[in-house]
Design an enzyme around this catalytic site. Structure first.
Site, PDB file in Angstrom:
ATOM      1  CE  LYS A  14       0.115  13.818 -15.021  1.00 53.70           C
ATOM      2  NZ  LYS A  14      -0.107  14.203 -16.439  1.00 53.70           N
ATOM      3  NE  ARG A  36      -4.248  -1.836   1.802  1.00 51.56           N
ATOM      4  CZ  ARG A  36      -4.413  -2.908   2.569  1.00 51.56           C
ATOM      5  NH1 ARG A  36      -3.612  -3.119   3.589  1.00 51.56           N
ATOM      6  NH2 ARG A  36      -5.380  -3.762   2.314  1.00 51.56           N
ATOM      7  CG  ASN A  92      -1.311  15.979 -20.021  1.00 48.90           C
ATOM      8  OD1 ASN A  92      -0.561  15.012 -20.048  1.00 48.90           O
ATOM      9  ND2 ASN A  92      -1.963  16.337 -18.934  1.00 48.90           N
ATOM     10  CD  GLU A 139      -3.091  15.793 -15.678  1.00 42.30           C
ATOM     11  OE1 GLU A 139      -3.882  15.132 -16.355  1.00 42.30           O
ATOM     12  OE2 GLU A 139      -1.860  15.650 -15.715  1.00 42.30           O
ATOM     13  CG  HIS A 175       1.558  14.691 -23.632  1.00 41.73           C
ATOM     14  ND1 HIS A 175       2.243  15.872 -23.849  1.00 41.73           N
ATOM     15  CD2 HIS A 175       2.412  13.901 -22.933  1.00 41.73           C
ATOM     16  CE1 HIS A 175       3.447  15.780 -23.319  1.00 41.73           C
ATOM     17  NE2 HIS A 175       3.571  14.595 -22.759  1.00 41.73           N
ATOM     18  CE  LYS A 222       5.803  17.297 -14.563  1.00 38.85           C
ATOM     19  NZ  LYS A 222       6.014  16.019 -15.283  1.00 38.85           N
ATOM     20  CD  GLU A 256       7.409  15.673 -22.729  1.00 41.29           C
ATOM     21  OE1 GLU A 256       6.778  16.671 -22.322  1.00 41.29           O
ATOM     22  OE2 GLU A 256       6.851  14.587 -22.967  1.00 41.29           O
ATOM     23  NE  ARG A 297       1.354  16.991 -12.880  1.00 43.98           N
ATOM     24  CZ  ARG A 297       1.902  16.107 -12.063  1.00 43.98           C
ATOM     25  NH1 ARG A 297       1.493  16.051 -10.803  1.00 43.98           N
ATOM     26  NH2 ARG A 297       2.855  15.298 -12.469  1.00 43.98           N
ATOM     27  CG  HIS A 355       6.456  10.188 -24.431  1.00 39.67           C
ATOM     28  ND1 HIS A 355       5.096  10.076 -24.620  1.00 39.67           N
ATOM     29  CD2 HIS A 355       6.624  11.225 -23.574  1.00 39.67           C
ATOM     30  CE1 HIS A 355       4.467  10.991 -23.909  1.00 39.67           C
ATOM     31  NE2 HIS A 355       5.378  11.703 -23.264  1.00 39.67           N
ATOM     32  CG  HIS A 362      -0.761   9.943 -24.754  1.00 35.84           C
ATOM     33  ND1 HIS A 362      -1.347  10.296 -23.556  1.00 35.84           N
ATOM     34  CD2 HIS A 362       0.574  10.125 -24.561  1.00 35.84           C
ATOM     35  CE1 HIS A 362      -0.415  10.676 -22.696  1.00 35.84           C
ATOM     36  NE2 HIS A 362       0.764  10.578 -23.290  1.00 35.84           N
TER      37      HIS A 362
END
Length: 349
Positions: free
Chosen positions: A134, A112, A232, A224, A235, A214, A176, A228, A252, A239
């Protein structure tokens, strides 16, 4: 009848990001370094010479985005169970964004939740993926659709690791950097237009500015819920491209570069950018040999894939679009006609 559980609390998950030669690291617990075959061959000896721990293990995964999957997560967890790691144990993510994301996710679910540290080795992971907490992995439905927010205890960015970085990987990291400049910092974008990132001192400054950008965003919106999501940019399209090409044709950052070009076309059509601004972003991407074109084989299928994006809802697709250079808008108000017009521009003739 009701039973109320009071869970209001303030948790301080703050941490430092060190941009410098990797210091000596001492841990009074069991530690597992998670890396991949490429980084292990290049830099594992260097890293192990910097670490002392109560007990130290190395978990080596296959290299590549196609291995960012449940099987790799299971491999990490199996090793932790076999070596009897406990809640006080620590993971070290030693690699690029794929290794960092999976290590962080494994840390978030093992018993956990245990601590982990990021030591990113690619430009992309140094300026983006290692910062912000993330974590996750890919499945057949899309990229990073399974994951958790789990902040590292520290991030160590050592520019030394970039000395062995292939040119394509370097360019992927630049994508990026450009993303953050376009969305949040016009002066930084102008700096990048002038800069020679092959100069180590200039590159380190670009890394610092990217990380600071960032960090500022994450500190305002960790999970997010709003701001935030602007990170993206590129993205949403990227993606889908990665998934369509089975994560094998583009890195990527390369897919994100194409995604930024597509997003800019949408911004142009909606009056958020002008043609000169669109051309400037494209030119900066091309300066580092990043791809800026893509042919969509099935426009309708590409459109439907948008709905698997984490930012989208059942009825609306969320797009991150630049407002000129240095500002951004997050919107789910783009009509289907506009979306299809942009996609058709990239479709087969």
């Amino acid at each position: 009848m009701q039973v109320h559980i009071e869970l209001k609390k303030v948790v301080d998950d703050s941490y430092d990001i060190t941009i410098d030669t990797l210091p000596k690291l001492h841990f009074d617990t069991k530690v597992a370094v998670v890396t991949n075959t490429t980084i292990s061959a290049l830099h594992l000896e260097y890293l192990l010479g910097k670490i002392s721990a109560k007990e130290l293990h190395v978990i080596t995964l296959q290299d590549g985005e196609e291995y960012k999957n449940q099987e790799s997560i299971d491999a990490i967890l199996d090793s932790l169970f076999e070596h009897r790691f406990n809640r006080k144990s620590l993971l070290i993510a030693f690699g690029g964004g794929v290794v960092g994301d999976m290590t962080g996710y494994a840390a978030s679910i093992y018993q956990r939740g245990i601590d982990f540290v990021q030591i990113p080795t690619t430009l992309l992971s140094q300026v983006d993926a290692s910062v912000g907490g993330k974590t996750g992995f890919n499945n057949r439905y899309g990229k990073n659709l399974v994951g958790a927010f789990h902040q590292p205890k520290a991030v160590y960015i050592d520019p030394y690791f970039l000395t062995t970085l292939p040119a394509r990987e370097f360019g992927a990291g630049v994508a990026e950097i450009v993303k953050m400049a376009v969305t949040f910092n016009k002066e930084f974008f102008e700096f990048l237009e002038r800069a020679d990132l092959s100069n180590p001192e200039i590159l380190q400054d670009a890394i610092r500015q990217s990380v600071q950008t960032k960090a500022d965003v994450v500190s305002q919106d960790e999970k997010e819920q709003g701001l935030r999501a602007a990170l993206n940019y590129g993205h949403t399209f990227g993606h889908v491209i990665e998934n369509e090409t089975a994560y094998k044709e583009y890195l990527h950052g390369e897919a994100v570069a194409i995604g930024m070009v597509m997003a800019n076309e949408m911004a142009l059509k909606m009056g958020y950018m002008n043609e000169k601004e669109v051309a400037r972003v494209k030119a900066l991407l091309q300066k580092y040999d990043l791809p800026t074109t893509y042919t969509i084989n099935d426009v309708r299928k590409f459109y439907e894939a948008f709905f698997l994006d984490k930012k989208s809802s059942d009825a609306a697709i969320t797009f991150i679009l630049p407002l000129g250079i240095g500002d951004v808008v997050i919107t789910d108000k783009v009509d289907v006609g506009t979306i299809m017009c942009v996609l058709n521009k990239f479709g087969k003739e």
